[in-house]
Write a protein that holds these residues in place. Structure first.
Motif, PDB file in Angstrom:
ATOM      1  N   ILE A  82       0.844  -1.192   0.000  1.00 12.54           N
ATOM      2  CA  ILE A  82       0.000   0.000   0.000  1.00 12.54           C
ATOM      3  C   ILE A  82       0.874   1.234   0.000  1.00 12.54           C
ATOM      4  O   ILE A  82       2.065   1.182   0.327  1.00 12.54           O
ATOM      5  N   SER A 262      -9.729   1.935   0.384  1.00 13.29           N
ATOM      6  CA  SER A 262      -8.794   2.242  -0.696  1.00 13.29           C
ATOM      7  C   SER A 262      -8.217   3.644  -0.524  1.00 13.29           C
ATOM      8  O   SER A 262      -7.055   3.898  -0.869  1.00 13.29           O
ATOM      9  N   VAL A 267      -4.638   3.219  -2.619  1.00 10.20           N
ATOM     10  CA  VAL A 267      -4.549   2.266  -3.728  1.00 10.20           C
ATOM     11  C   VAL A 267      -5.816   2.319  -4.565  1.00 10.20           C
ATOM     12  O   VAL A 267      -6.869   2.780  -4.118  1.00 10.20           O
ATOM     13  N   TRP A 272      -7.894  -4.247  -6.692  1.00  7.04           N
ATOM     14  CA  TRP A 272      -8.397  -3.470  -5.563  1.00  7.04           C
ATOM     15  C   TRP A 272      -9.859  -3.069  -5.740  1.00  7.04           C
ATOM     16  O   TRP A 272     -10.550  -2.796  -4.759  1.00  7.04           O
TER      17      TRP A 272
END
Length: 462
Positions: A82, A262, A267, A272
């Motif tokens: 991340i 997220s 990300v 994802w």
């Protein structure tokens, strides 16, 4: 910077949250996918159940002939990175010494011993990219010292059963003809196998003649997990399942949580946005080590009436875990295409296990008694599904999960298979067979439905 600190009570809090979500009649998990329940009681992702000599008993009126053990690697660092990384991972508590020697030549003709050290430079990135990884001494996806100890303990538990209690395996491994070991081409599965053997046969001599061969298939032709490069139909089936109405409703239901996390992780993109396994990996790997959960560096999109830095919470871990387990059950078991997907995902490996049993029965396996297959969660999971494991047994396989297939010969000449998962006889959703002593013919009839007759043809079929 304030970080949410996770403590020992986090696992209990996560389990309580998951149970509460399951019990809510109109929860966000009330989707079109039927027959899915989430039972987190007595479940821990961080540690499996281990076999125990105290609770182990032989199959009455039968003799053990062959043990096949499929394991997941032990505790590891996260595979998915991340942007807002502020953790430290260390993998140097258990040293690994390596040496090479020329095959067939003198034992003295070696390169000597080398110690593997992973070095992450100072946290400034002046001459490199160290600021794009955590601090410490670990590669992403590397077996941790905790993971090595998990498999060492598993090996010692196996020794207490199959060496000390049954006398099935030798007290000292003087000949490697009795064992077969295969791992994937990934260091964490190799190191897990090494650690397991270290517990099963401790203090083995370090000489080329005593070395246990670790077999591996090249990654391009691997069959211990879904090989999408060689089997394009896997990607096609997955796309159809993801695009289905039930799954899309599930993504919409959980969209706000995904948006918030997220944002905290910094990300987005492939992996994802269309599933929960990346989030599961990031959060649960940290939870297993009691680490602080990730925090954002600024405001997070999707956070109503909250400004400033945000951190993931224990409730987030519980809900993400619930989502990931729901997602898996849908794709591997509950969707109409799931059986085909599972067949192409793991069927070739299942064929290998069956063939090894058949070879032993035909007297063509030599002195082989123990076969170890060191793989991943994606190795264990589909095996549990095709065997019909119950809802609790198909939750995400914990680190160091172990699935044992025991082949027993009865006094009347018939053979049975016992299946033990994480120390307990495998529980089934529908009792199609007694997993404590399933007749071999019935066991083969079940797994044959998942073994392709021509994997290349099936993988390339329209």
């Amino acid at each position: 910077m304030h970080l949410f600190t996770i403590s020992v009570v986090t696992v209990a809090a996560a389990a309580a949250t998951a149970a509460r979500l399951e019990a809510t009649p109109n929860s966000a998990f009330d989707t079109d996918v039927a027959n899915y329940t989430y039972d987190a009681s007595s479940y821990s992702y961080c540690d499996p159940g281990y076999p125990s000599a105290q609770s182990y008993s032989e199959v009455p009126g039968a003799k053990l002939e062959l043990l096949q053990l499929v394991v997941r690697h032990g505790d590891r660092t996260p595979v998915n990175l991340i942007a807002n990384e502020a953790t430290t991972w260390t993998c140097d508590g258990t040293e690994e010494n390596i040496y090479l020697h020329a095959a067939g030549e003198s034992e003295k003709n070696t390169t000597g011993s080398f110690k593997q050290i992973i070095e992450i430079p100072e946290w400034n990135g002046k001459f490199g990219f160290s600021n794009h990884l955590w601090r410490g001494s670990c590669e992403s996806g590397e077996l941790t010292d905790r993971g090595k100890h998990q498999h060492n303990h598993l090996g010692s538990q196996l020794r207490s059963i199959y060496v000390d209690k049954l006398g099935f395996l030798p007290r000292e491994l003087n000949s490697t003809d009795e064992v077969y070991a295969r791992t994937t081409m990934v260091w964490r599965t190799k190191n897990s196998a090494e650690s397991l053997f270290g517990g099963l046969w401790p203090k083995r001599a370090i000489t080329p003649a005593k070395a246990i061969p670790l077999h591996s298939y090249p990654e391009r032709i691997e069959t211990m997990y879904g090989n999408t490069a060689r089997c394009p139909k896997l990607s096609s089936l997955m796309a159809q399942m993801v695009d289905s109405a039930g799954y899309q409703k599930f993504l919409r239901d959980q969209g706000p949580l995904m948006t918030r996390l997220s944002g905290i992780f910094g990300v987005h993109g492939s992996g994802w946005d269309d599933g929960w396994d990346h989030y599961f990996d990031v959060l649960n790997a940290r939870q297993c080590h009691g680490m602080d959960l990730p925090c954002s560096s600024s405001d997070v999109p999707g956070s109503t009436q909250i400004s400033g830095q945000q951190c993931a919470t224990a409730d987030d871990v519980a809900q993400v875990s619930h989502n990931a387990n729901y997602e898996f059950a849908y794709k591997y078991r509950d969707h109409p295409l799931a059986q085909t997907y599972t067949r192409l995902n793991i069927g070739s490996f299942v064929g290998t296990l069956r063939e090894q049993m058949e070879s032993h029965i035909a007297g063509k396996a030599g002195n082989l008694k123990f076969a170890l297959y060191s793989g991943h969660d994606s190795t264990i999971w589909p095996l549990l599904v095709l065997l019909g494991a119950d809802d609790k047994s198909i939750l995400w396989p914990p680190y160091a999960s172990n699935l044992a297939l025991e082949l027993w010969k009865k006094h009347d000449g018939g053979r049975v298979v016992r299946v033990i998962f994480n120390g307990q006889v495998l529980r089934l959703k529908e009792n199609w067979c007694d997993m404590n002593a399933c007749p071999l013919e019935k066991f083969f009839a079940r797994i044959n439905d998942y073994i392709p007759s021509d994997i290349t043809a099936e993988c390339n079929a329209a």
